[in-house]
Design an enzyme around this catalytic site. Structure first.
Site, PDB file in Angstrom:
ATOM      1  N   HIS A 180      48.874  53.099  42.401  1.00  0.00           N
ATOM      2  CA  HIS A 180      48.549  51.679  42.505  1.00  0.00           C
ATOM      3  C   HIS A 180      47.456  51.306  41.497  1.00  0.00           C
ATOM      4  O   HIS A 180      47.502  50.254  40.876  1.00  0.00           O
ATOM      5  CB  HIS A 180      48.037  51.332  43.913  1.00  0.00           C
ATOM      6  CG  HIS A 180      49.093  51.459  44.975  1.00  0.00           C
ATOM      7  ND1 HIS A 180      49.440  50.424  45.806  1.00  0.00           N
ATOM      8  CD2 HIS A 180      49.882  52.497  45.338  1.00  0.00           C
ATOM      9  CE1 HIS A 180      50.393  50.810  46.641  1.00  0.00           C
ATOM     10  NE2 HIS A 180      50.667  52.078  46.372  1.00  0.00           N
ATOM     11  N   ASP A 236      46.441  44.028  45.303  1.00  0.00           N
ATOM     12  CA  ASP A 236      47.470  44.949  45.756  1.00  0.00           C
ATOM     13  C   ASP A 236      48.146  44.313  46.969  1.00  0.00           C
ATOM     14  O   ASP A 236      47.494  43.667  47.796  1.00  0.00           O
ATOM     15  CB  ASP A 236      46.856  46.287  46.162  1.00  0.00           C
ATOM     16  CG  ASP A 236      47.922  47.374  46.252  1.00  0.00           C
ATOM     17  OD1 ASP A 236      47.940  48.242  45.374  1.00  0.00           O
ATOM     18  OD2 ASP A 236      48.748  47.320  47.205  1.00  0.00           O
TER      19      ASP A 236
END
Ligand code: UDP
Length: 489
Positions: free
Chosen positions: A20, A119
């Site tokens: 990520h 995110d």
């Protein structure tokens, strides 16, 4: 017209896992390469320092805040899913990240961004962005294809009509006939788990966002990009492969496997890596070692750690070790014309430069989306061995749609990267290796197709390319948003 535009301040909030963080930091680097943009990345001290080897532009600032590690019973420095060797540690880390929410929220508000790139695992950033009257862009690090599969599994539920875990079925209503088995599905699509409510919230947050950023390029999965936009109504920009924009990261790599690769014939070395989170058992390492010995091709194997036995003594701390069968060291250093057969990397491998090396002829991958993009961009045929998360869906894009890889044949999805699963035997592994590294007609056709996609990936990020244009279009709309906001204030 002609007026200098106001500076845009974009705050990035990556989740604490390499798959990520790496692409999100890449987004920040790409954005600040455009004029009048500054970026702030909010994370924890250890995560920020893990990025310190990257040369950052002065327009990127890191803001850090510590995780409440002690409160959840985690040791110092355990700030990333990379360090989570068991489910228990993973859950504690989730908890610590959750507890950080109020602090992260006040850091976001205090730093007055014009845009939040969040995110997707932080759904609460939608409310913060709404309160501030600014766009929230969601980033999941996955691909269009995966979104389409998940969406249609949920909508049509074909797996509910399947009797056995191993029976194949087709996912309805997609541009291609995609075959899956129930055993390859994530458990949230099969029934209620403790994570279903969270996933509903994540989807809701995505819907309520300004849009979604996809680390992909249009030419790679255009049918699925169109499907996501038209059938699923998701507003998105495809802006990848992100790592290709930031070529300077890979300029000087000082790792002894690189010199060894220099001495190898083109396409003669197999690269094996299961990403940053996957753990296997000793028996699985033994099967892999045997397969490499039997197939006899040159290799670089990025070894994952295995749990060290604590003799079932619950009071002892869980520790991990690098483990290989004793006899394997001799195999690696076995001289073939005065040379060694392979390299085992214990630790972080320079994956992007390795894949780009002309000596690499195949990539045995767990099908993490970043790894797939890196392999495709380098024009390397794939051998697919998915393990958890979206990896089984990604595998089908490779083997059933793009046809740029062969499957090892793992069919059992596991919930967590650290869980134990059925061991994949030597025979299956070496068959897949031979199909790709053996140089037969199938391998030649795969190589031709992946080379075409690699060329398209490089074109996508060049001036006038699809991803280049999408980034321009995105920056334009967020600038307009800021101008409108200023006009109305
Ligand atoms: N990676 C790396 N060296 C390693 C292991 C991983 O550079 O030894 C990088 C890899 O290049 C990719 C990322 O870590 O960019 C892993 O992301 P991916 O989505 O492939 O898998 P995950 O780790 O999330 O399962």
């Amino acid at each position: 017209m002609g007026q200098k535009s106001e500076q845009l301040h974009i705050i990035f909030l990556p989740y604490m896992a390499p798959g990520h963080m790496i692409p999100m930091v890449d987004i920040a680097r790409v954005f600040v390469s455009h004029s009048n943009i500054k970026a702030t990345i909010i994370t924890t001290p250890t995560n920020a320092s893990s990025m310190s080897s990257i040369k950052f532009e002065h327009k990127i600032t890191f803001l850090t805040t510590p995780l409440p590690l002690k409160d959840v019973g985690l040791p110092e420095g355990c700030e990333n899913l990379v360090s989570a060797s068991t489910r228990d540690i993973t859950f504690k880390l989730f908890r610590a990240i959750e507890m950080l929410h109020p602090k992260l929220e006040s850091m976001l508000v205090d730093n007055k961004p014009d845009v939040i790139v969040s995110d997707y695992l932080y759904p609460w950033t939608v409310d913060v962005a709404n309160r501030l009257g600014i766009p929230r862009l969601a980033f999941s690090g996955s691909c269009f294809f995966n979104n389409c599969i998940s969406h249609n599994l949920e909508k049509f539920r074909p797996h509910d009509r399947i009797e056995s875990e191993s029976q194949e079925f087709v996912v309805p209503n997609l541009p291609d006939a995609i075959n899956l088995t129930r055993s390859q599905l994530q458990d949230i699509v099969k029934g209620k788990t403790s994570f279903n409510a969270l996933f509903e919230r994540l989807k809701e947050a995505e819907k309520n966002s300004f849009g979604v950023l996809m680390n992909s390029f249009y030419e790679l999965e255009h049918d699925y990009a169109d499907y996501c936009r038209k059938e699923m109504g998701i507003k998105s920009w495809q802006i990848g492969p992100l790592f290709l924009f930031n070529k300077s990261i890979t300029s000087s790599i000082d790792h002894n496997c690189m010199q060894w690769l220099d001495s190898k014939m083109p396409k003669s070395v197999l690269y094996i890596c299961f990403g940053s989170l996957t753990r296997f058992t000793k028996s699985q390492h033994t099967e892999m070692a045997n397969a490499l010995k039997d197939s006899g091709c040159f290799f670089i194997w990025v070894l994952g750690k295995v749990l060290k036995s604590n003799d079932n003594d619950q009071t002892k701390e869980v520790t991990e070790e690098w483990w290989l069968p004793d006899w394997f060291e001799e195999i690696i250093t076995m001289k073939e014309n005065g040379d060694r057969l392979g390299f085992v990397i214990k630790g972080w491998a320079p994956q992007v430069p390795i894949l780009k090396h002309r000596a690499i002829g195949g990539f045995l991958t767990h099908c993490g989306w970043n790894s797939i993009l890196e392999g495709v961009s380098a024009g390397v045929p794939l051998i697919t061995w998915p393990v958890f998360a979206d990896q089984f869906y990604n595998e089908k894009l490779i083997t059933q749609v793009l046809k740029i890889g062969v499957e090892v044949g793992n069919v059992i999805w596991k919930a967590w990267a650290t869980d134990e699963t059925e061991v994949i035997k030597n025979e299956k592994i070496k068959t897949a290796i031979r199909r790709v590294m053996g140089g037969g007609e199938e391998a030649k056709e795969i190589r031709r197709k992946v080379k075409e996609l690699s060329d398209l990936a490089h074109k996508a990020i060049e001036k006038g390319g699809s991803s280049y244009n999408d980034i321009k279009a995105l920056l334009h709309v967020i600038r307009l948003h800021k101008q409108n906001k200023m006009l109305h204030n």
